[in-house]
Design a protein around this motif. Structure first.
Motif, PDB file in Angstrom:
ATOM      1  N   LEU A   1       0.733  -1.150   0.088  1.00 49.22           N
ATOM      2  CA  LEU A   1       0.053   0.025   0.169  1.00 49.22           C
ATOM      3  C   LEU A   1       0.862   1.092   0.099  1.00 49.22           C
ATOM      4  O   LEU A   1       0.533   2.131  -0.817  1.00 49.22           O
ATOM      5  CB  LEU A   1      -1.088   0.207   1.232  1.00 49.22           C
ATOM      6  N   TRP A   2       1.932   1.256   0.777  1.00 44.86           N
ATOM      7  CA  TRP A   2       2.646   2.452   0.879  1.00 44.86           C
ATOM      8  C   TRP A   2       3.538   2.707  -0.430  1.00 44.86           C
ATOM      9  O   TRP A   2       3.656   3.519  -1.229  1.00 44.86           O
ATOM     10  CB  TRP A   2       3.867   2.227   1.995  1.00 44.86           C
ATOM     11  N   ALA A   3       3.930   1.509  -1.134  1.00 46.00           N
ATOM     12  CA  ALA A   3       4.892   1.605  -2.511  1.00 46.00           C
ATOM     13  C   ALA A   3       3.870   2.197  -3.473  1.00 46.00           C
ATOM     14  O   ALA A   3       4.069   2.801  -4.194  1.00 46.00           O
ATOM     15  CB  ALA A   3       5.414   0.409  -2.830  1.00 46.00           C
ATOM     16  N   GLY A   4       2.648   1.596  -3.399  1.00 43.51           N
ATOM     17  CA  GLY A   4       1.398   2.215  -4.339  1.00 43.51           C
ATOM     18  C   GLY A   4       1.257   3.606  -4.176  1.00 43.51           C
ATOM     19  O   GLY A   4       0.846   4.283  -5.334  1.00 43.51           O
ATOM     20  N   ALA A   5       0.973   4.058  -2.914  1.00 41.91           N
ATOM     21  CA  ALA A   5       0.694   5.464  -2.821  1.00 41.91           C
ATOM     22  C   ALA A   5       1.985   6.359  -2.995  1.00 41.91           C
ATOM     23  O   ALA A   5       1.711   7.400  -3.848  1.00 41.91           O
ATOM     24  CB  ALA A   5       0.582   5.602  -1.146  1.00 41.91           C
TER      25      ALA A   5
ATOM     26  N   ARG B   1       9.152  -2.074  -6.949  1.00 46.85           N
ATOM     27  CA  ARG B   1       8.942  -2.385  -5.594  1.00 46.85           C
ATOM     28  C   ARG B   1       7.454  -2.708  -5.176  1.00 46.85           C
ATOM     29  O   ARG B   1       7.409  -3.585  -4.300  1.00 46.85           O
ATOM     30  CB  ARG B   1       9.410  -1.274  -4.755  1.00 46.85           C
ATOM     31  N   LEU B   2       6.766  -2.063  -5.767  1.00 42.56           N
ATOM     32  CA  LEU B   2       5.188  -2.346  -5.634  1.00 42.56           C
ATOM     33  C   LEU B   2       4.896  -3.897  -6.175  1.00 42.56           C
ATOM     34  O   LEU B   2       4.289  -4.713  -5.311  1.00 42.56           O
ATOM     35  CB  LEU B   2       4.310  -1.602  -6.413  1.00 42.56           C
ATOM     36  N   ALA B   3       5.515  -4.232  -7.186  1.00 43.54           N
ATOM     37  CA  ALA B   3       5.223  -5.587  -7.784  1.00 43.54           C
ATOM     38  C   ALA B   3       5.683  -6.610  -6.823  1.00 43.54           C
ATOM     39  O   ALA B   3       5.410  -7.412  -6.434  1.00 43.54           O
ATOM     40  CB  ALA B   3       5.859  -5.780  -9.156  1.00 43.54           C
TER      41      ALA B   3
END
Length: 185
Positions: free
Chosen positions: A145-149, A171-173
């Motif tokens: 969630l943090w990486a997506g934000a 990083r999100l993946a």
């Protein structure tokens, strides 16, 4: 991992792509010496750790328990120990190194739990420790969630150029991949 075959292969494709991208970044990044070398050294460490994790997750998703636990433990346990040691002795990049240590320890945990189950099949009562699995799910779910934000806040066009957005998408993946692997336990 023992989810549906299609999901395993899609997870392997996603994480292998992220791992190869990180290897490419590692190969093309400047040497870690000279002025500002601490930032470049941390970037190279991150690229190396993420390449190992991405390619390791892909291999684990496809091969599962067919690889002996000692191989997985050596492959991920040694970097986990190195990142923990570096985080304790170097104040710069401590959170960064702790994150990579948690990732490597989580991979070691999953591999050991997977190979310890009878026949390598997942059974809720025999695979892993539910409180530890739950804590890791919370960590990697929060990280994703943090990486997506962070990815949503990148300027338009940088995702295609690879200057800011593409490493964050990688990083999100990786966070989503780790979460998915833990979820199949």
């Amino acid at each position: 991992m023992h989810g549906p075959t299609l999901v395993n292969w899609l997870l392997a494709l996603l994480t292998a792509t992220a791992g190869v991208y990180c290897l490419t970044r590692l190969r093309h990044s400047p040497c870690a010496s000279g002025p500002g070398h601490t930032g470049r050294r941390l970037a190279r460490e991150s690229d190396a750790a993420e390449a190992l994790m991405g390619l390791g997750m892909a291999a684990m998703a496809v091969t599962g328990a067919t690889v002996p636990a000692a191989v997985w433990a050596g492959l991920f346990g040694a970097p986990a120990a190195a990142f923990l040691f570096a985080a304790l002795h170097a104040p710069t990049g401590r959170a960064h190194r702790l994150h990579h240590a948690v990732g490597a320890l989580a991979m070691t945990y999953m591999a050991l739990a997977m190979t310890a189950s009878p026949g390598g099949h997942h059974h809720a009562a025999t695979l892993g420790t539910p409180p530890l699995t739950g804590a890791l799910l919370l960590y990697f779910g929060g990280y994703a969630l943090w990486a997506g934000a962070r990815l949503l806040r990148t300027p338009a066009g940088t995702l295609a150029l690879g200057t800011t957005g593409l490493p964050q998408a990688c990083r999100l993946a990786m966070g989503i991949g780790m979460f998915a692997m833990l979820l199949t336990m």
